[in-house]
Design a protein around this motif. Sequence first.
Motif, PDB file in Angstrom:
ATOM      1  N   THR A  23      21.676 -28.200  36.959  1.00  0.00           N
ATOM      2  CA  THR A  23      22.593 -28.354  38.089  1.00  0.00           C
ATOM      3  C   THR A  23      24.004 -28.131  37.554  1.00  0.00           C
ATOM      4  OG1 THR A  23      22.915 -30.721  37.777  1.00  0.00           O
ATOM      5  CG2 THR A  23      21.106 -30.078  39.204  1.00  0.00           C
ATOM      6  N   VAL A  24      24.767 -27.333  38.271  1.00  0.00           N
ATOM      7  CA  VAL A  24      26.113 -26.988  37.818  1.00  0.00           C
ATOM      8  C   VAL A  24      27.102 -27.436  38.887  1.00  0.00           C
ATOM      9  CG1 VAL A  24      27.602 -25.114  37.020  1.00  0.00           C
ATOM     10  CG2 VAL A  24      25.132 -24.968  36.673  1.00  0.00           C
ATOM     11  N   TYR A  25      28.220 -28.003  38.451  1.00  0.00           N
ATOM     12  CA  TYR A  25      29.219 -28.496  39.399  1.00  0.00           C
ATOM     13  C   TYR A  25      30.553 -27.787  39.190  1.00  0.00           C
ATOM     14  CZ  TYR A  25      25.947 -32.303  40.266  1.00  0.00           C
ATOM     15  OH  TYR A  25      24.831 -33.027  40.598  1.00  0.00           O
ATOM     16  N   HIS A  26      31.260 -27.615  40.308  1.00  0.00           N
ATOM     17  CA  HIS A  26      32.638 -27.135  40.270  1.00  0.00           C
ATOM     18  C   HIS A  26      33.480 -28.274  40.813  1.00  0.00           C
ATOM     19  CE1 HIS A  26      36.233 -24.814  41.033  1.00  0.00           C
ATOM     20  NE2 HIS A  26      36.162 -25.097  42.314  1.00  0.00           N
ATOM     21  N   LYS A  27      34.181 -28.948  39.940  1.00  0.00           N
ATOM     22  CA  LYS A  27      34.955 -30.130  40.337  1.00  0.00           C
ATOM     23  C   LYS A  27      34.105 -31.103  41.155  1.00  0.00           C
ATOM     24  CE  LYS A  27      39.206 -27.412  40.358  1.00  0.00           C
ATOM     25  NZ  LYS A  27      40.132 -26.681  41.232  1.00  0.00           N
ATOM     26  N   GLY A  28      32.912 -31.324  40.700  1.00  0.00           N
ATOM     27  CA  GLY A  28      32.048 -32.289  41.365  1.00  0.00           C
ATOM     28  C   GLY A  28      31.274 -31.742  42.553  1.00  0.00           C
ATOM     29  N   LEU A  29      31.539 -30.509  42.878  1.00  0.00           N
ATOM     30  CA  LEU A  29      30.837 -29.881  44.003  1.00  0.00           C
ATOM     31  C   LEU A  29      29.671 -29.073  43.424  1.00  0.00           C
ATOM     32  CD1 LEU A  29      31.287 -29.667  47.090  1.00  0.00           C
ATOM     33  CD2 LEU A  29      32.882 -27.793  46.642  1.00  0.00           C
ATOM     34  N   GLY A  30      28.482 -29.385  43.879  1.00  0.00           N
ATOM     35  CA  GLY A  30      27.308 -28.747  43.280  1.00  0.00           C
ATOM     36  C   GLY A  30      27.244 -27.263  43.575  1.00  0.00           C
ATOM     37  N   ILE A  31      27.384 -26.460  42.531  1.00  0.00           N
ATOM     38  CA  ILE A  31      27.360 -25.000  42.712  1.00  0.00           C
ATOM     39  C   ILE A  31      25.938 -24.494  42.877  1.00  0.00           C
ATOM     40  CG2 ILE A  31      27.474 -22.947  41.249  1.00  0.00           C
ATOM     41  CD1 ILE A  31      30.241 -23.519  40.593  1.00  0.00           C
ATOM     42  N   SER A  32      25.005 -25.234  42.295  1.00  0.00           N
ATOM     43  CA  SER A  32      23.627 -24.731  42.246  1.00  0.00           C
ATOM     44  C   SER A  32      22.755 -25.433  43.282  1.00  0.00           C
ATOM     45  CB  SER A  32      23.073 -24.944  40.835  1.00  0.00           C
ATOM     46  OG  SER A  32      23.269 -26.300  40.456  1.00  0.00           O
ATOM     47  N   GLY A  33      23.329 -25.712  44.450  1.00  0.00           N
ATOM     48  CA  GLY A  33      22.591 -26.468  45.458  1.00  0.00           C
ATOM     49  C   GLY A  33      21.686 -25.639  46.337  1.00  0.00           C
ATOM     50  N   SER A  34      21.061 -24.648  45.772  1.00  0.00           N
ATOM     51  CA  SER A  34      20.103 -23.841  46.526  1.00  0.00           C
ATOM     52  C   SER A  34      18.985 -23.433  45.576  1.00  0.00           C
ATOM     53  CB  SER A  34      20.774 -22.578  47.074  1.00  0.00           C
ATOM     54  OG  SER A  34      21.094 -21.705  46.005  1.00  0.00           O
ATOM     55  N   MET A  35      17.905 -22.929  46.129  1.00  0.00           N
ATOM     56  CA  MET A  35      16.794 -22.517  45.269  1.00  0.00           C
ATOM     57  C   MET A  35      17.005 -21.103  44.733  1.00  0.00           C
ATOM     58  SD  MET A  35      13.760 -24.480  47.280  1.00  0.00           S
ATOM     59  CE  MET A  35      12.371 -24.182  46.189  1.00  0.00           C
ATOM     60  N   LEU A  36      18.181 -20.552  45.041  1.00  0.00           N
ATOM     61  CA  LEU A  36      18.556 -19.281  44.434  1.00  0.00           C
ATOM     62  C   LEU A  36      19.346 -19.556  43.151  1.00  0.00           C
ATOM     63  CD1 LEU A  36      18.479 -16.204  44.893  1.00  0.00           C
ATOM     64  CD2 LEU A  36      20.643 -16.425  46.105  1.00  0.00           C
ATOM     65  N   ASP A  37      20.292 -20.460  43.242  1.00  0.00           N
ATOM     66  CA  ASP A  37      21.160 -20.720  42.088  1.00  0.00           C
ATOM     67  C   ASP A  37      20.615 -21.810  41.170  1.00  0.00           C
ATOM     68  OD1 ASP A  37      23.174 -18.794  42.622  1.00  0.00           O
ATOM     69  OD2 ASP A  37      23.802 -20.026  44.304  1.00  0.00           O
ATOM     70  N   TYR A  38      19.733 -22.655  41.681  1.00  0.00           N
ATOM     71  CA  TYR A  38      19.002 -23.577  40.816  1.00  0.00           C
ATOM     72  C   TYR A  38      17.649 -22.915  40.581  1.00  0.00           C
ATOM     73  CZ  TYR A  38      17.001 -27.699  38.734  1.00  0.00           C
ATOM     74  OH  TYR A  38      16.415 -28.568  37.843  1.00  0.00           O
ATOM     75  N   ARG A  39      17.396 -22.528  39.337  1.00  0.00           N
ATOM     76  CA  ARG A  39      16.300 -21.593  39.111  1.00  0.00           C
ATOM     77  C   ARG A  39      15.000 -22.256  38.661  1.00  0.00           C
ATOM     78  NH1 ARG A  39      20.980 -18.990  37.060  1.00  0.00           N
ATOM     79  NH2 ARG A  39      21.630 -17.286  38.409  1.00  0.00           N
ATOM     80  N   VAL A  40      14.260 -22.718  39.648  1.00  0.00           N
ATOM     81  CA  VAL A  40      12.883 -23.151  39.420  1.00  0.00           C
ATOM     82  C   VAL A  40      12.091 -21.897  39.054  1.00  0.00           C
ATOM     83  CG1 VAL A  40      10.827 -23.933  40.646  1.00  0.00           C
ATOM     84  CG2 VAL A  40      13.021 -25.092  41.021  1.00  0.00           C
TER      85      VAL A  40
END
Lengths: 325, 168, 771
Positions: free
Chosen positions: C676-693
């Motif tokens: 999980t990646v955050y930009h100033k506390g905002l989750g950048i990877s909040g999808s199943m595209l950017d969070y790579r299962v």
Amino acid sequence: MEFMPNFQLHRPETIEEALEARMDNDEALYVAGGTDMLVNVRRGIEQPKNLVDLSAIHGMKSITLNSEGLHIGAGVTLKELHGHEAVVKNYTAISHSAKAVAGSTHQMYGTVGGNLCLDTRCLFYNQSEWWRQSNDYCLKERGDTCHVAPGGKRCFAAFSGDMAPSMLVYEAEVDIAGEGSIKRVPLKNLYNNDGLDHLTLKPGELVTAVHLPQELAGDQSAYEKARIRGSIDFPLAGVAVRLRKSVDGTIEDLAIALTAVNPYPQIVSGLEGLIGTKLSEESAMQVRDTVRKQAKPMRTTTVAPWYRRRVIGAIAKRLLEELAG
Amino acid sequence: MSKKNHKTLLHCTVNGREHDDVVDDNTLLVDYLRESLGLTGTKIGCDGGECGCCTVLVDGQPRHACLTLAATCTDKDIVTIEALEVQGRLSALQRGFHEKLGAQCGFCTPGMIMAAEGLLRENPDPSEEDIRQGLAANICRCTGYVKIIESVQYAAAELKRTGKEVAA
Amino acid sequence: MNEIKPTRTIGVPQPLVDGPEKVSGKALYSADFLPNNCLVGRIFRSPVAHAEIIRLDISAAEALPGVRGIITGEDCDEPYGVLPIARFEYPMARDKVRYRGEPLACVAAVDVETAQKALDLIKFEYRELPAYFTSSDAMSEDAIDLHDHRPGNIEREVDYEIGDVDSALKDADMVLEETYNCPEICQVQTEPHAAIAEYDAERDYMTVRASTQVPFYVHIMLAKTLKMDQSQIRVIKPHIGGGFGCRTECLNVELMCALVARKAKGTVRLVVSREETFITHRGRPETDVKMKIGVKKDGTITAVDFQVIQRGGGYSGYGVVTILYAGSLVFGVYNFENARYKGLRVLTNTPPPGAMRGHGTVGVRYAFEALIDEISHRLKMDPIEFRRRNFLSAPTFTANDLMINSYGLPECLDWVEKESDWKTKKGNLGPYRGIGVAASHYLSGASKSVNWTGEPHATIHLKLDWDASITLLTGAPEIGQGSTTVITQCVAEVLGLDMTRIQSVTSDSKVTPKDNGAYSSRITFMVGNAAINAANNLKQVLIEAAARKLDCKPEDVECLGEVYRAASQDEGMTFEEVVLAALEGSGTITVKGNYDTIPESHGTKKYRGGAIGGSMAYAYSAQVVEVTVDPETAQVTVDKVWVAQDVGKALNPLSCEGQIQGSVWMGMGQAISEETVYHKGLGISGSMLDYRVPSFIESPPIEVGIIESIDPHGPFGAKEAGETSLSSFIPALTNAVADAVGVRPIDLPVTPDKLMELIEKRESGQKAAIK
């Protein structure tokens, strides 16, 4: 129940009706397969009052072969394209590209035209309405800051279609239908180096077909993309290479195009020196470095830009060496 | 539902039944199936086209119901997980997923089976690589995919043995 | 008649008893309940990471036609949380918001458009505070406290030493140290969180269906936050689309759903998006592990000295337990007497993590197994041989008093060594190909539950009626792991009946006995034992009834499942006849079975929090991973995995295999692509595209070996099957990559960009050395 912005749907059956629907209605957008556009609509990135669905237009769904080359309707699906015999045999990179888009189900209804006209992508843009609002939007949409390069006045969102580079190395042309006429222009003229406004289409214009010239048919080619997963992912960097060589291995023609590392799909320049030579380790390295120089990935994905630049050069070199044999 | 929404008269076939329904232009196929027709077998696992849980067949081909506007399905033939059973018994694919443990929590299963249904209709004798490619738009978080592959192989072998087509 | 045999179900592969519903689309998950007049719930979330709430103006939203109720922090002043000692989170923020996306209000409206419009009309005024997105920032000198009662933003500091670490390190022939970073990851179970709450205003009665692994905890927290009598609440867990720990505590989703249903005096369905499921989080915290290990020349471990820092997010959740597990479960795989642990759980302005599969153990196990791989490399000792030098010998207690009665790790290592052809492959696979090994363990249920009430750990009811069917009533949440099947098997086995005689009703608080929930791999072991106990009790009733009819002593009755007979007789009674005999005079019979752990399994008193880690039994795993690294792109391909797990006894070998494959593969996700990646506390990877299962394409074949050590306390000898094999994948992978490219990845995940950087550094280092 998912929240969807309200819009009126138009379902033209001809290109003319599509143009009319688009021109007669305010804030109208075309949608083809919808694999990307509808995600953007759901996220409120696009809030069209009118959506012109192109899926009922019959005249854009065929692949035909004649003496001038191969003609691909913009509504042809990626699956139809990558399995087409003439494409596999004579325009191999294009088949590779179509097979590399997202996952197999997306390829069933995602279209050639949709992929060529794909919106540019960025970590700070392809997010939900709540997310973008919380982050004060961005230069590309409703905001005045670029979060990739704060202070800058340019949008660096990356063009991330897989089809364009393969089509570019085959010097594809596209038919663009506009008011009263259809014009044929080189595919490369469809794009601007601007993440905010990367398509040169005028309001209402529609890409209806792609033409691949006969004189390049059968040239060897390949496309490869760097991605973390073997499916679903957009390219982190993508390269198409077309190589024509003589029996003794002398390079007669060479074209390389890139995707996902710039706001537009880019044809690599400065390869003329290789024509008339045989590929050596040294010249392959030069190509690698040339590609790396021209690729300008920014922090538009979670994967480091420097890597995307390294890998795009490496892939270009590998493909070139493989094609050179 | 707001009265002001633009509407379309949708004529389509869902699981062999004809429907004429007025739908909002912005209604997604997945919501039409689940909320209007009560076909909740089709699942929603993501915010658009990323997980494959909503995969249904439209004119015989797998498609994300969450990225399809219902109104664009006029005159289309839609098949969902609920239609696969044959005379109340599990289809070969469903049986494969049951017997071979292709389904653990079962949430990705309907989409996975519909993608596999599309694959087997086109390619009744898929290699392991064909299965991987054919289901590559579907995410499962339980199985590591190993037993899903075995489930599809089971179904393909079963169909070959009995000389039957997939559910159709 | 002599041919009659009781049906055997244990050890036989069984498809899941609830499989047919799942594959036919009939299984109903929380979001599939669509009652008439159901309202739609939607959540208003904080756009900022850390702020004082000045004003939340909902007046315009409330005035919108179609809005039936809005709740805010003012509607609930009761905190909730899984640990009684760390309950300071509210369903909606009250004084401050502490992470981006924290709920502030929840709307119930007639449809989704109206609900969304209402959210757009809510005005949030706040005074922003400095926000800390990393553990080190939150611990810095000048950082302000997120919570007044947690000075320095330390949720929990753990500090203990067992044995004499300094002198043991001095005695060592080699001491190595390394610091590993394991980024935060998320479960990404396929079903986004969902709840449906039906409030009966006439009776002041609340029914909630929710996607949870712990309906009992949800029940308690609903009563607490709604300030309702527990008896006026019913919690039902329908089918749920996976959990992996993200639902092992009550979530704000089900609480807000119930609160807003009561406010709206109706039924509300609250289904959150995938992005909101990421925000609700409760995944694995970012974990930094500094690991130091001392060994003798012969490979025996003398001491382990390690520190762990976990980024704990804005609220405690399971945090205290997670940081304690990270310490205590360093023990139990190998034999060593000296260990020193320092753990810090830090509060930060990010979504709160939770108890993800392999809870607390994964980062430490990764660090340990990676470091001993490097040690064995430097000792020029085969890494499997190194592990053999450090085996425990069961039965035993570890230095921190973990009770180990069965220990199949040696057999697991033998299996993977042989099946992977380790001896041939190790060091001989050629450039850019490699092979690695690692081991791990996990508990079979926490021996002391977090909500200690004095009740047994597990209770099962069996209802027997005139139709000669047995209804199994269990609160144990089936979450796809196959628990209902295993419990059914246990009952069927004891009674010698076919499983079809037994139907189950699960997880409905008004019908089924209380169960703590699906977490810490407790169900097979604890509920399985309770099921055996219940079935034995039922069998006794049946035997006594049969004895009455057969006119013999109960001990002379032979139970053959479908037939009961006196030992000396040829003809007996059918099961149906025995049932009717048993019901004479008593009517419908309900028997009960219980299970409780023994005090010896309750962990150690040597340090505070020593109960965490205690279990009745530990399962063991070893795996070998073979990889290829692309020399140009640095992409790692996992070619194959061989994994062996000591599950005690495989009650359902099919499920065991599925669970083991699933855990190996989830470990792979953490190892190669997930973060999980955050930009100033905002989750950048909040999808199943950017969070790579991982997708189908890069997921490897996983060959499973099942080792059965038959634990003396396990149900038929069984131990856990669904978590153990996760953590050993990660070090096996990095060990394999080290074997392939000669450079060892340290920080996770091993994405191609990270690996390319390492390879290039090594190459430039080599060039410099040549010059």
